[in-house]
Design an enzyme around this catalytic site. Structure first.
Site, PDB file in Angstrom:
ATOM      1  N   HIS A  56       0.817  -0.887  -0.193  1.00 47.51           N
ATOM      2  CA  HIS A  56       0.069  -0.351  -0.143  1.00 47.51           C
ATOM      3  C   HIS A  56       0.789   1.505   0.023  1.00 47.51           C
ATOM      4  O   HIS A  56       0.310   1.930  -0.311  1.00 47.51           O
ATOM      5  CB  HIS A  56      -1.053  -0.226   1.210  1.00 47.51           C
TER       6      HIS A  56
ATOM      7  N   ASP B 195       3.669   9.537  -0.636  1.00 44.33           N
ATOM      8  CA  ASP B 195       2.556   8.329  -0.728  1.00 44.33           C
ATOM      9  C   ASP B 195       2.535   7.657  -1.145  1.00 44.33           C
ATOM     10  O   ASP B 195       2.038   7.778  -2.541  1.00 44.33           O
ATOM     11  CB  ASP B 195       0.935   9.818  -0.463  1.00 44.33           C
TER      12      ASP B 195
END
Ligand code: F6P
Length: 455
Positions: free
Chosen positions: A154, A363
């Protein structure tokens, strides 16, 4: 269709956790084919780790394992969040490498494998999530498990030279070769992983996205940008507007525009830089002063880890400084809130905000960016200011993209967003929303599972 087994550090047990988009998608996949979700129970116990708990919901089994304090400190607070998290977010300066926590991480993963292996069937499809569980497939293979196993990361993959700077990197990262499919968020993550394998990992690229480990085992890689439940968020945001929390927010703004940020309190989110960028906006655009209030929601996260505690202190100091320097008797420019809100309320906050501020330093994807867009009122949508260092930037070129380190650039983007004409706002929003409708969280999990099953 084979049974699906999902494994992740946190398990969204029905009734206990607030179900985010990922949980909803995985539950939908598990519901369709029957299956099991396995992971940490979220409980810290005295005595030994490893006690199993089971709960059923229709055709889905939730099997969770307790951890004791020492294991949790080594595996979660230690190696996962003080070594891997900063490394994977390009923050070598924050990496704390410690052989004891590395051993604890291995010990907990081995215990997970011991508990999970007897529950697996030969024809299961196993889908393991995120950096807490990198070695799990290799440990399952050592226990005789031959079924299809996929992994999805992720978070970002850093450059190969950063990965190789971690002591013993090859011992850890080569366990990834035991999977059948490695899924990453973006093409760039996939490429950086492949260059690590080629340069430092002892492996070879056989053909695009087909790799070979030093022992000859072959495995696939791919990019699968994670997304949100677009339709659900659209509905939720519209419905949230009549909630008291939203009415109160609107009243308190006194017709001023709202800029919003919602992030876990994490150094990867670039919050000090964002606060400074907002202050720069107040300085560079004095004509706009007083027309926009910035609400930053930042629930405390990983509060046992020192770097997170320091960040919290730092942000309190900067927020105090900004308000001290710029507030008026009837206006507080920055509202900084450390608590969490129900997800439905957040979507209402997004819809109320003319500007969405998503400016992480790194991110993997960033789902707040996508949720902000999906929450907007089509007649009067707000503007997303998005870091080009978030995975989401690859799919959202119509956002106002900024480099989060360039405070003047962030300041000017806030000013541009706050004054953008309605036509342009609509145009940008439409393009992003159309993509979000097509590529939602359900498309994501279907694409991943189809690729895993044909790997
Ligand atoms: O971004 C990685 C991630 O594991 C997310 O999947 C999750 O929402 C977040 O970090 C939460 O972190 P934690 O489980 O440490 O609270």
């Amino acid at each position: 269709m084979s049974r699906l087994v999902v494994v992740s550090n946190r398990v969204a047990i029905p009734g206990e956790n607030r179900a985010g988009g990922l949980a909803v998608a995985l539950q939908a996949a598990l519901g369709e084919r029957g299956g099991m979700w396995f992971g940490w129970s979220g409980r810290t116990v005295r005595g030994d780790s490893g006690e199993l708990h089971e709960q059923r919901d229709g055709d889905i089994r939730y099997v969770t394992v307790d951890l004791n304090r020492a294991d949790l400190d080594a595996y979660y607070n230690g190696f996962s969040n003080r070594t891997l998290w900063p490394l994977l977010h390009f923050r070598l300066d924050l990496v704390d490498y410690d052989r004891d926590t590395r051993l604890g991480y291995g010990r907990v993963n081995a215990m997970f494998a011991d508990r999970l292996a007897p529950l697996l069937r030969e024809d299961d499809t196993v889908w393991i999530h995120d950096y807490h569980l990198i070695p799990l497939a290799a440990l399952l293979r050592e226990r005789g498990i031959g079924c299809r196993i996929g992994f999805f990361l992720h978070v970002p993959v850093p450059s190969a030279d950063l990965m190789m700077a971690m002591p013993d990197h090859r011992r850890l990262f080569s366990t990834l070769y035991a999977y059948d499919l490695l899924g990453f968020q973006t093409r760039r993550d996939n490429d950086r992983f492949q260059s690590y394998v080629r340069l430092y990992g002892g492996g070879r690229i056989i053909e695009p996205d087909l790799l070979q480990a030093p022992d000859g085992r072959r495995f696939r890689t791919g990019n699968f940008p994670i997304s949100i439940d677009t339709a659900q968020i659209e509905r939720q945001a519209a419905a949230a507007m009549s909630k008291p929390a939203l009415r109160n927010l609107r009243t308190s703004l006194e017709r001023r525009m709202l800029a919003i940020g919602v992030d876990r309190l994490d150094y990867s989110k670039g919050l000090p830089e964002r606060f400074h960028g907002f202050e720069r906006y107040l300085q560079r655009h004095p004509d706009q002063k007083g027309s926009l209030t910035y609400l930053q929601i930042a629930p405390v996260s990983r509060g046992d880890v020192g770097e997170y505690q320091q960040l919290r202190n730092q942000l309190e100091q900067i927020a105090g400084h900004i308000n001290g320097a710029h507030a008026a008797p009837d206006w507080t420019p920055l509202r900084y809130v450390n608590r969490n809100f129900p997800h439905a309320t957040l979507t209402g906050f997004y819809r109320s905000a003319r500007v969405g501020l998503v400016t992480p330093l790194r991110d993997g994807m960033n789902l707040v960016a996508k949720e902000y867009v999906a929450s907007q009122d089509r007649e009067n949508p707000g503007v997303l200011v998005l870091s080009l260092l978030a995975g989401a930037a690859q799919e959202m070129p119509e956002a106002l993209q900024v480099n989060p380190h360039d405070l003047d650039g962030v300041a000017d983007a806030i000013a541009t967003a706050a004054t953008m004409p309605l036509d342009e706002r609509r145009e940008r929003w439409h393009a992003m929303m159309e993509r979000l409708r097509k590529r939602d969280i359900h498309a994501w999990r279907k694409n991943y599972l189809a690729a895993l099953e044909s790997a």
